[in-house]
Design a protein around this motif. Structure first.
Motif, mmCIF file in Angstrom:
data_model
loop_
_atom_site.group_PDB
_atom_site.id
_atom_site.type_symbol
_atom_site.label_atom_id
_atom_site.label_comp_id
_atom_site.label_asym_id
_atom_site.label_seq_id
_atom_site.Cartn_x
_atom_site.Cartn_y
_atom_site.Cartn_z
ATOM 1 N N MET A 189 6.783 46.147 63.645
ATOM 2 C CA MET A 189 8.052 45.139 63.074
ATOM 3 C C MET A 189 8.143 44.882 64.744
ATOM 4 S SD MET A 189 11.034 44.287 61.504
ATOM 5 C CE MET A 189 12.603 45.141 62.206
ATOM 6 N N ALA A 190 8.506 46.539 65.380
ATOM 7 C CA ALA A 190 8.368 46.505 66.923
ATOM 8 C C ALA A 190 7.378 45.613 67.879
ATOM 9 C CB ALA A 190 8.925 47.696 67.146
ATOM 10 N N ALA A 191 6.305 46.087 67.336
ATOM 11 C CA ALA A 191 5.423 45.381 68.053
ATOM 12 C C ALA A 191 5.426 44.302 67.319
ATOM 13 C CB ALA A 191 4.046 46.472 67.492
ATOM 14 N N SER A 192 5.576 43.825 66.482
ATOM 15 C CA SER A 192 5.473 42.143 66.259
ATOM 16 C C SER A 192 6.148 41.480 67.134
ATOM 17 C CB SER A 192 5.050 42.071 64.917
ATOM 18 O OG SER A 192 6.467 41.954 64.081
ATOM 19 N N VAL A 193 7.917 41.702 67.439
ATOM 20 C CA VAL A 193 8.695 41.306 68.145
ATOM 21 C C VAL A 193 8.559 40.624 69.698
ATOM 22 C CG1 VAL A 193 11.101 41.680 68.902
ATOM 23 C CG2 VAL A 193 10.887 41.769 66.386
ATOM 24 N N ALA A 194 7.638 42.559 69.953
ATOM 25 C CA ALA A 194 7.388 42.523 71.100
ATOM 26 C C ALA A 194 6.029 41.501 72.074
ATOM 27 C CB ALA A 194 6.605 43.699 72.161
ATOM 28 N N GLN A 195 5.192 40.958 71.056
ATOM 29 C CA GLN A 195 3.588 40.330 70.753
ATOM 30 C C GLN A 195 4.745 39.128 70.878
ATOM 31 O OE1 GLN A 195 1.665 40.332 67.655
ATOM 32 N NE2 GLN A 195 0.918 42.625 68.203
ATOM 33 N N ARG A 196 5.801 38.597 70.179
ATOM 34 C CA ARG A 196 6.031 37.120 69.982
ATOM 35 C C ARG A 196 7.222 37.387 71.542
ATOM 36 N NH1 ARG A 196 9.697 36.093 64.946
ATOM 37 N NH2 ARG A 196 10.651 38.226 65.317
ATOM 38 N N VAL A 197 7.609 37.983 71.766
ATOM 39 C CA VAL A 197 8.711 38.110 73.008
ATOM 40 C C VAL A 197 7.427 37.780 74.485
ATOM 41 C CG1 VAL A 197 9.811 39.467 74.693
ATOM 42 C CG2 VAL A 197 10.309 39.363 72.455
ATOM 43 N N VAL A 198 6.533 38.059 74.201
ATOM 44 C CA VAL A 198 5.095 38.345 75.249
ATOM 45 C C VAL A 198 5.368 36.877 75.224
ATOM 46 C CG1 VAL A 198 3.397 39.060 76.319
ATOM 47 C CG2 VAL A 198 4.917 40.431 75.748
ATOM 48 N N ARG A 199 4.810 36.478 73.964
ATOM 49 C CA ARG A 199 3.757 34.976 73.849
ATOM 50 C C ARG A 199 5.028 33.772 74.286
ATOM 51 N NH1 ARG A 199 2.882 34.701 68.429
ATOM 52 N NH2 ARG A 199 3.361 37.055 67.919
ATOM 53 N N ALA A 200 5.702 33.993 74.070
ATOM 54 C CA ALA A 200 6.962 33.255 74.129
ATOM 55 C C ALA A 200 7.823 33.317 75.797
ATOM 56 C CB ALA A 200 8.593 33.866 73.367
ATOM 57 N N LEU A 201 7.902 34.117 76.355
ATOM 58 C CA LEU A 201 7.451 34.217 77.269
ATOM 59 C C LEU A 201 6.666 33.695 78.455
ATOM 60 C CD1 LEU A 201 9.380 37.470 78.398
ATOM 61 C CD2 LEU A 201 10.577 35.669 77.853
ATOM 62 N N ASP A 202 5.334 33.769 78.154
ATOM 63 C CA ASP A 202 4.448 33.135 78.529
ATOM 64 C C ASP A 202 3.938 31.191 78.571
ATOM 65 O OD1 ASP A 202 3.687 35.335 79.961
ATOM 66 O OD2 ASP A 202 1.964 35.883 77.958
ATOM 67 N N ILE A 203 5.083 30.791 77.634
ATOM 68 C CA ILE A 203 5.164 29.523 77.764
ATOM 69 C C ILE A 203 5.371 28.442 78.873
ATOM 70 C CG2 ILE A 203 6.267 27.816 76.098
ATOM 71 C CD1 ILE A 203 7.324 30.102 73.864
ATOM 72 N N PRO A 204 4.775 27.477 79.004
ATOM 73 C CA PRO A 204 5.000 26.840 80.380
ATOM 74 C C PRO A 204 6.511 26.080 80.291
ATOM 75 C CG PRO A 204 2.965 25.685 79.226
ATOM 76 C CD PRO A 204 3.606 27.178 78.895
ATOM 77 N N ASN A 205 6.926 25.723 81.392
ATOM 78 C CA ASN A 205 8.060 25.638 81.429
ATOM 79 C C ASN A 205 9.355 26.047 80.745
ATOM 80 O OD1 ASN A 205 6.964 24.196 83.549
ATOM 81 N ND2 ASN A 205 6.381 22.067 81.942
ATOM 82 N N LEU A 206 9.030 27.367 80.304
ATOM 83 C CA LEU A 206 10.266 27.582 78.825
ATOM 84 C C LEU A 206 11.838 27.204 79.063
ATOM 85 C CD1 LEU A 206 11.161 28.718 76.342
ATOM 86 C CD2 LEU A 206 10.730 31.727 78.046
ATOM 87 N N ALA A 207 11.537 27.256 80.789
ATOM 88 C CA ALA A 207 13.915 26.953 81.526
ATOM 89 C C ALA A 207 13.549 26.295 80.897
ATOM 90 C CB ALA A 207 13.129 27.391 83.113
ATOM 91 N N GLU A 208 12.770 24.995 81.148
ATOM 92 C CA GLU A 208 13.433 23.728 80.484
ATOM 93 C C GLU A 208 13.561 23.459 79.724
ATOM 94 O OE1 GLU A 208 10.009 20.870 82.700
ATOM 95 O OE2 GLU A 208 10.596 21.699 84.296
ATOM 96 N N LYS A 209 12.834 23.961 78.412
ATOM 97 C CA LYS A 209 12.482 23.076 76.585
ATOM 98 C C LYS A 209 13.605 24.042 76.293
ATOM 99 C CE LYS A 209 7.844 23.052 75.804
ATOM 100 N NZ LYS A 209 6.738 24.022 75.329
ATOM 101 N N LEU A 210 14.592 25.141 77.472
ATOM 102 C CA LEU A 210 16.217 25.713 76.608
ATOM 103 C C LEU A 210 17.042 24.798 77.263
ATOM 104 C CD1 LEU A 210 15.408 29.741 77.283
ATOM 105 C CD2 LEU A 210 15.589 28.783 75.564
ATOM 106 N N LYS A 211 16.858 23.404 77.994
ATOM 107 C CA LYS A 211 17.973 22.726 78.500
ATOM 108 C C LYS A 211 18.356 21.252 77.565
ATOM 109 C CE LYS A 211 18.370 25.291 83.054
ATOM 110 N NZ LYS A 211 17.982 24.987 84.399
ATOM 111 N N PRO A 212 19.140 21.349 77.308
ATOM 112 C CA PRO A 212 19.071 19.400 77.375
ATOM 113 C C PRO A 212 18.745 18.665 78.378
ATOM 114 C CG PRO A 212 21.110 20.176 77.162
ATOM 115 C CD PRO A 212 20.523 21.136 77.573
ATOM 116 N N GLN A 213 17.609 17.272 77.763
ATOM 117 C CA GLN A 213 16.976 17.298 78.990
ATOM 118 C C GLN A 213 17.532 15.148 78.831
ATOM 119 O OE1 GLN A 213 14.328 17.821 80.997
ATOM 120 N NE2 GLN A 213 15.163 19.904 79.603
ATOM 121 N N LEU A 214 17.607 14.366 79.446
ATOM 122 C CA LEU A 214 18.049 13.129 80.367
ATOM 123 C C LEU A 214 16.581 12.614 79.936
ATOM 124 C CD1 LEU A 214 20.002 11.247 80.910
ATOM 125 C CD2 LEU A 214 20.415 11.747 82.573
ATOM 126 N N VAL A 215 16.316 11.436 78.963
ATOM 127 C CA VAL A 215 15.134 10.699 78.821
ATOM 128 C C VAL A 215 15.210 9.553 78.872
ATOM 129 C CG1 VAL A 215 13.095 10.503 77.574
ATOM 130 C CG2 VAL A 215 14.351 12.986 77.809
#
Length: 140
Positions: A14-40
């Protein structure tokens, strides 16, 4: 009923899968923008990642030994306790009392010099003499 016990291997997997998910999530481009509300187009859209999912992702990242890159800087604010008014003003009050006590002998002498004469008490000898001879009589 017996409680099910989970093996160490389960938690390791389970820890290994969590670590993999974390690494994958941190590789998401523009993650900082996806964590904030956007003015469109003048309308605010909510974040792509909801706050609860972002908090879980942050927790899993920290548990995996990684650094959460979007950590907000904590403001160091020190407000000393206000205390009671009498405590805050104690020193000024004591200084004022000390200053007034130095002037006290002068004030007492001035008061005794300027205090009005009291009329004699009713029924006293002085009162009777004032009634008989008047208040303008010469005194000893």
């Amino acid at each position: 009923q017996k409680q099910k016990t989970r093996s160490r291997a389960f938690f390791t997997k389970m820890a290994a899968s969590v670590a993999q998910r974390v690494v994958r999530a941190l590789d998401i481009p523009n993650l900082a923008e996806k964590l904030k509300p956007q003015l469109v187009n003048g309308v605010w859209h909510g974040p792509k990642y909801p706050a609860r999912a972002a908090a879980r992702l942050r927790k899993e990242t920290l548990l995996a030994g990684e650094v959460w890159p979007f950590e907000k800087a904590k403001k160091e604010v020190f407000n000393p306790p206000k205390g009671h008014k009498w405590e805050r003003e104690r020193h000024a009050r004591l200084a004022k009392i000390a200053k007034n006590m130095e002037e006290m002998p002068k004030r007492i002498a001035e008061y005794r010099k300027n205090k009005p004469k009291r009329p004699p008490k009713r029924g006293s000898v002085q009162w009777a003499l004032d009634l008989i001879y008047g208040k303008d009589r010469p005194r000893k």
